[in-house]
Design a protein around this motif. Structure first.
Motif, PDB file in Angstrom:
ATOM      1  N   ASN A  92       0.810  -1.220   0.000  1.00  0.00           N
ATOM      2  CA  ASN A  92       0.000   0.000   0.000  1.00  0.00           C
ATOM      3  C   ASN A  92       0.842   1.268   0.000  1.00  0.00           C
ATOM      4  O   ASN A  92       0.320   2.366   0.190  1.00  0.00           O
ATOM      5  CB  ASN A  92      -0.944  -0.008   1.199  1.00  0.00           C
ATOM      6  CG  ASN A  92      -1.901  -1.193   1.147  1.00  0.00           C
ATOM      7  OD1 ASN A  92      -2.671  -1.332   0.209  1.00  0.00           O
ATOM      8  ND2 ASN A  92      -1.819  -2.074   2.137  1.00  0.00           N
ATOM      9  N   LYS A  93       2.156   1.079  -0.172  1.00  0.00           N
ATOM     10  CA  LYS A  93       3.105   2.218  -0.196  1.00  0.00           C
ATOM     11  C   LYS A  93       2.839   3.174   0.965  1.00  0.00           C
ATOM     12  O   LYS A  93       2.585   4.364   0.778  1.00  0.00           O
ATOM     13  CB  LYS A  93       3.002   2.966  -1.529  1.00  0.00           C
ATOM     14  CG  LYS A  93       3.315   2.104  -2.741  1.00  0.00           C
ATOM     15  CD  LYS A  93       3.507   2.963  -3.989  1.00  0.00           C
ATOM     16  CE  LYS A  93       3.995   2.163  -5.171  1.00  0.00           C
ATOM     17  NZ  LYS A  93       3.198   0.967  -5.508  1.00  0.00           N
ATOM     18  N   LEU A  94       2.893   2.632   2.152  1.00  0.00           N
ATOM     19  CA  LEU A  94       2.586   3.454   3.323  1.00  0.00           C
ATOM     20  C   LEU A  94       3.805   4.223   3.830  1.00  0.00           C
ATOM     21  O   LEU A  94       3.780   4.805   4.894  1.00  0.00           O
ATOM     22  CB  LEU A  94       2.021   2.560   4.446  1.00  0.00           C
ATOM     23  CG  LEU A  94       0.770   1.765   4.049  1.00  0.00           C
ATOM     24  CD1 LEU A  94       0.329   0.833   5.180  1.00  0.00           C
ATOM     25  CD2 LEU A  94      -0.376   2.697   3.678  1.00  0.00           C
ATOM     26  N   TYR A  95       4.881   4.216   3.033  1.00  0.00           N
ATOM     27  CA  TYR A  95       6.096   4.895   3.500  1.00  0.00           C
ATOM     28  C   TYR A  95       5.885   6.394   3.588  1.00  0.00           C
ATOM     29  O   TYR A  95       5.169   6.980   2.792  1.00  0.00           O
ATOM     30  CB  TYR A  95       7.317   4.645   2.601  1.00  0.00           C
ATOM     31  CG  TYR A  95       7.148   3.633   1.505  1.00  0.00           C
ATOM     32  CD1 TYR A  95       7.007   2.289   1.834  1.00  0.00           C
ATOM     33  CD2 TYR A  95       7.135   4.004   0.165  1.00  0.00           C
ATOM     34  CE1 TYR A  95       6.863   1.342   0.828  1.00  0.00           C
ATOM     35  CE2 TYR A  95       6.999   3.071  -0.834  1.00  0.00           C
ATOM     36  CZ  TYR A  95       6.856   1.749  -0.494  1.00  0.00           C
ATOM     37  OH  TYR A  95       6.706   0.813  -1.476  1.00  0.00           O
ATOM     38  N   THR A  96       6.543   6.992   4.546  1.00  0.00           N
ATOM     39  CA  THR A  96       6.576   8.444   4.639  1.00  0.00           C
ATOM     40  C   THR A  96       8.033   8.813   4.806  1.00  0.00           C
ATOM     41  O   THR A  96       8.878   7.948   4.972  1.00  0.00           O
ATOM     42  CB  THR A  96       5.830   8.943   5.891  1.00  0.00           C
ATOM     43  OG1 THR A  96       6.448   8.318   7.026  1.00  0.00           O
ATOM     44  CG2 THR A  96       4.366   8.604   5.863  1.00  0.00           C
ATOM     45  N   ASP A  97       8.332  10.119   4.768  1.00  0.00           N
ATOM     46  CA  ASP A  97       9.732  10.488   4.969  1.00  0.00           C
ATOM     47  C   ASP A  97      10.044  10.537   6.462  1.00  0.00           C
ATOM     48  O   ASP A  97      11.144  10.797   6.884  1.00  0.00           O
ATOM     49  CB  ASP A  97      10.053  11.831   4.287  1.00  0.00           C
ATOM     50  CG  ASP A  97       9.037  12.897   4.622  1.00  0.00           C
ATOM     51  OD1 ASP A  97       8.175  12.633   5.516  1.00  0.00           O
ATOM     52  OD2 ASP A  97       9.094  13.976   4.024  1.00  0.00           O
ATOM     53  N   ASN A  98       9.015  10.266   7.263  1.00  0.00           N
ATOM     54  CA  ASN A  98       9.230  10.257   8.702  1.00  0.00           C
ATOM     55  C   ASN A  98       8.913   8.856   9.232  1.00  0.00           C
ATOM     56  O   ASN A  98       8.882   7.882   8.505  1.00  0.00           O
ATOM     57  CB  ASN A  98       8.355  11.338   9.332  1.00  0.00           C
ATOM     58  CG  ASN A  98       8.736  11.626  10.757  1.00  0.00           C
ATOM     59  OD1 ASN A  98       9.749  11.163  11.255  1.00  0.00           O
ATOM     60  ND2 ASN A  98       7.892  12.375  11.447  1.00  0.00           N
ATOM     61  N   THR A 298      14.233  -0.076   4.307  1.00  0.00           N
ATOM     62  CA  THR A 298      13.636   0.691   5.406  1.00  0.00           C
ATOM     63  C   THR A 298      13.861  -0.038   6.729  1.00  0.00           C
ATOM     64  O   THR A 298      13.506  -1.207   6.843  1.00  0.00           O
ATOM     65  CB  THR A 298      12.098   0.801   5.222  1.00  0.00           C
ATOM     66  OG1 THR A 298      11.828   1.200   3.885  1.00  0.00           O
ATOM     67  CG2 THR A 298      11.473   1.773   6.191  1.00  0.00           C
ATOM     68  N   PRO A 299      14.417   0.639   7.713  1.00  0.00           N
ATOM     69  CA  PRO A 299      14.580  -0.026   9.011  1.00  0.00           C
ATOM     70  C   PRO A 299      13.236  -0.216   9.703  1.00  0.00           C
ATOM     71  O   PRO A 299      12.275   0.486   9.397  1.00  0.00           O
ATOM     72  CB  PRO A 299      15.457   0.953   9.808  1.00  0.00           C
ATOM     73  CG  PRO A 299      15.221   2.281   9.174  1.00  0.00           C
ATOM     74  CD  PRO A 299      14.907   2.028   7.725  1.00  0.00           C
ATOM     75  N   GLY A 300      13.188  -1.167  10.600  1.00  0.00           N
ATOM     76  CA  GLY A 300      11.940  -1.397  11.331  1.00  0.00           C
ATOM     77  C   GLY A 300      12.202  -2.079  12.651  1.00  0.00           C
ATOM     78  O   GLY A 300      13.279  -2.629  12.885  1.00  0.00           O
ATOM     79  N   LEU A 301      11.229  -2.005  13.530  1.00  0.00           N
ATOM     80  CA  LEU A 301      11.303  -2.778  14.768  1.00  0.00           C
ATOM     81  C   LEU A 301       9.914  -2.972  15.341  1.00  0.00           C
ATOM     82  O   LEU A 301       8.969  -2.282  14.919  1.00  0.00           O
ATOM     83  CB  LEU A 301      12.225  -2.130  15.812  1.00  0.00           C
ATOM     84  CG  LEU A 301      11.711  -0.964  16.647  1.00  0.00           C
ATOM     85  CD1 LEU A 301      12.533  -0.832  17.906  1.00  0.00           C
ATOM     86  CD2 LEU A 301      11.813   0.322  15.848  1.00  0.00           C
ATOM     87  N   GLY A 302       9.778  -3.923  16.233  1.00  0.00           N
ATOM     88  CA  GLY A 302       8.461  -4.180  16.804  1.00  0.00           C
ATOM     89  C   GLY A 302       8.524  -5.219  17.894  1.00  0.00           C
ATOM     90  O   GLY A 302       9.600  -5.696  18.264  1.00  0.00           O
ATOM     91  N   PHE A 303       7.347  -5.525  18.424  1.00  0.00           N
ATOM     92  CA  PHE A 303       7.259  -6.605  19.417  1.00  0.00           C
ATOM     93  C   PHE A 303       5.867  -7.201  19.364  1.00  0.00           C
ATOM     94  O   PHE A 303       4.955  -6.615  18.752  1.00  0.00           O
ATOM     95  CB  PHE A 303       7.559  -6.092  20.839  1.00  0.00           C
ATOM     96  CG  PHE A 303       6.534  -5.116  21.374  1.00  0.00           C
ATOM     97  CD1 PHE A 303       5.272  -5.548  21.782  1.00  0.00           C
ATOM     98  CD2 PHE A 303       6.839  -3.765  21.481  1.00  0.00           C
ATOM     99  CE1 PHE A 303       4.324  -4.653  22.273  1.00  0.00           C
ATOM    100  CE2 PHE A 303       5.893  -2.854  21.967  1.00  0.00           C
ATOM    101  CZ  PHE A 303       4.639  -3.310  22.363  1.00  0.00           C
TER     102      PHE A 303
END
Ligand code: ATP
Ligand code: MG
Length: 416
Positions: A92-98, A298-303
């Motif tokens: 869904n191209k949910l990327y933002t510049d933030n 794109t970096p990511g993290l979660g739990f």
């Protein structure tokens, strides 16, 4: 008689109230941190999990619920949420510049051996954060999970923390561990024998082999980290100190999934009653996953937190879960349609309302009042219908008043 599938559960009564309470607690809590809710499909293309979670992992190796649909597609019930959320983020191209921050709440499915705290359908609440690599964000996400559990009344917790470094470090280290454990092959449990080739790191936190001296003395990943990873890890710890989250470094913590890099953590309850199912939360950073699933780098993290385990802890600790109170119980003594109009008006005005459809004796009706414990009881008999009024009993003071039906809503608005 048909019974529920092995490893699943029916939630009702107190358990169901606690479940719903946690769900609404989650929605409110996540607003504090400005996270968006995301809902992805319960099943996905099987290949998503092979690529996303990793072929060598326990989950993909033997825990997935796979099926071929009528269109001959290979599908899998989600064993976890991260792969699906990442797929959705990319598709869904949910990327933002933030930064982009999501939370989810729903069922996950794993073909496991059912036992206490381990089910085949269970509920996970979790977060996924994309677009920023900053050690203080890692600290914030860990403290979010820690405070979430604290806010539910679970305080006796241990945060276990480790760093897996970058991908190259992990690979080099994996090889070292494999060489070291090969020597001990005969002593490994059957599962770990299989893990040795594909996922040797997982042996380090095996609930059986991980407890043995030889395995405990395996090479430590911290000795293989690059300068950058070490200083990143130091900052994560500094962030946790600032946020007041107590933690313990645990070099055997590697987590079950392939995609983690740098920070990994678990939150464990110290309650003895939970036995080996005492890990409430697990997570970490996954900087290569979005790219691996064909998205931009794109970096990511979660739990993810296991909700059934939380319910077990809350019950064990006897944490008080506020119960929704019933406003009004309508006692129908004459079976006149007017009763149902009054009930409908009350609900339409926002009062929670129960009515007795049964033809119980008076004693039976008052028993129902005890069961529902409403703030008010509205009694409607023949006299009331004739005179267009109701008898209103305050269930606390036990005082009775006669109130005109046309004035009932206003009266309750002022008194409830
Ligand atoms: P474990 O080592 O206990 O198998 P895991 O590493 O497989 O855990 P994760 O994939 O990190 O677990 O899932 C996050 C959380 O979801 C766990 O900490 C736990 O609370 C919960 N969870 C995982 N599997 C199950 C299950 N089969 N039944 C109930 N809860 C589960
Ligand atoms: Mg598991």
């Amino acid at each position: 008689m048909i019974q529920k599938p092995k490893g699943t559960m029916d939630l009702y009564g107190v358990d169901a109230s606690i479940y719903k309470y946690i769900e609404s607690y989650t929605d409110n809590y996540m607003k504090l941190y400005n996270y968006e809710y995301i809902k992805t499909p319960t099943f996905e293309d099987t290949s998503l999990f092979y690529r996303g979670v990793g072929e060598g992992t326990d989950i993909v190796n033997k825990e997935t619920y796979d099926f071929v649909d009528k269109g001959n597609r290979n599908m899998t019930l989600r064993p976890e949420f991260t792969a699906g959320v990442v797929r959705s983020y990319i598709e869904n191209k949910l990327y933002t510049d933030n930064i982009k921050k999501f939370y989810y709440f729903g069922s996950a499915f794993r073909y496991e051996r059912p036992q206490s705290g381990r089910f085949r359908e269970f509920t996970q609440m979790g977060v996924e954060v994309f677009g920023v690599k900053n050690p203080y964000l890692d600290s914030e996400v860990i403290s979010l999970a820690y405070n979430y559990l604290n806010g539910l009344g679970i305080t006796d917790l241990k945060v276990k923390l480790n760093s897996l470094g970058d991908e190259i470090t992990r690979k080099t280290y994996s090889e070292k561990v494999k060489e070291y454990l090969k020597v001990d092959y005969d002593n490994l449990c059957d599962t770990c024998k299989e893990r040795l080739e594909k996922n040797p790191l997982r042996i380090l936190d095996c609930k059986y082999d991980g407890e043995r001296e030889y395995v405990k003395n395996a090479p430590k990943i911290l000795d293989y980290l690059t300068e950058d990873s070490i200083s990143y890890f130091e900052k994560v710890k500094e962030g946790l100190d600032i946020l007041g989250v107590p933690y313990e470094e645990d070099s055997s913590l590697v987590r079950g999934l392939d995609y983690y890099s740098d920070t990994v953590f678990e939150i464990v309850s110290n309650l003895e009653e939970l036995g080996k199912a005492n890990t409430l939360c697990g997570g970490g950073r996954y900087d290569s996953l979005v790219k691996k699933l064909d998205g931009p780098d794109t970096p990511g993290l979660g739990f993810a937190i296991g909700i059934e385990r939380i319910i077990a802890v809350l019950k064990e600790l006897e944490v008080f879960i506020p119960k929704e109170e019933l406003d009004i119980f309508v006692m129908d003594l004459c079976n006149d349609p007017l009763v149902y109009q009054v009930v409908d008006d009350l609900r339409g005005s926002g009062f929670s309302c129960e009515v007795d459809y049964s033809s119980k004796s008076m004693k039976g009706k008052w028993k129902l009042v005890d069961k529902y414990n409403p703030a008010y009881i509205v009694i409607i008999g023949e006299d009331e219908v004739k005179g267009a009024f109701v008898t209103l009993k305050d269930n606390t003071t036990k005082e009775e008043t006669k109130v005109k039906i046309s004035e009932l809503l206003d009266y309750l608005d002022m008194n409830l």
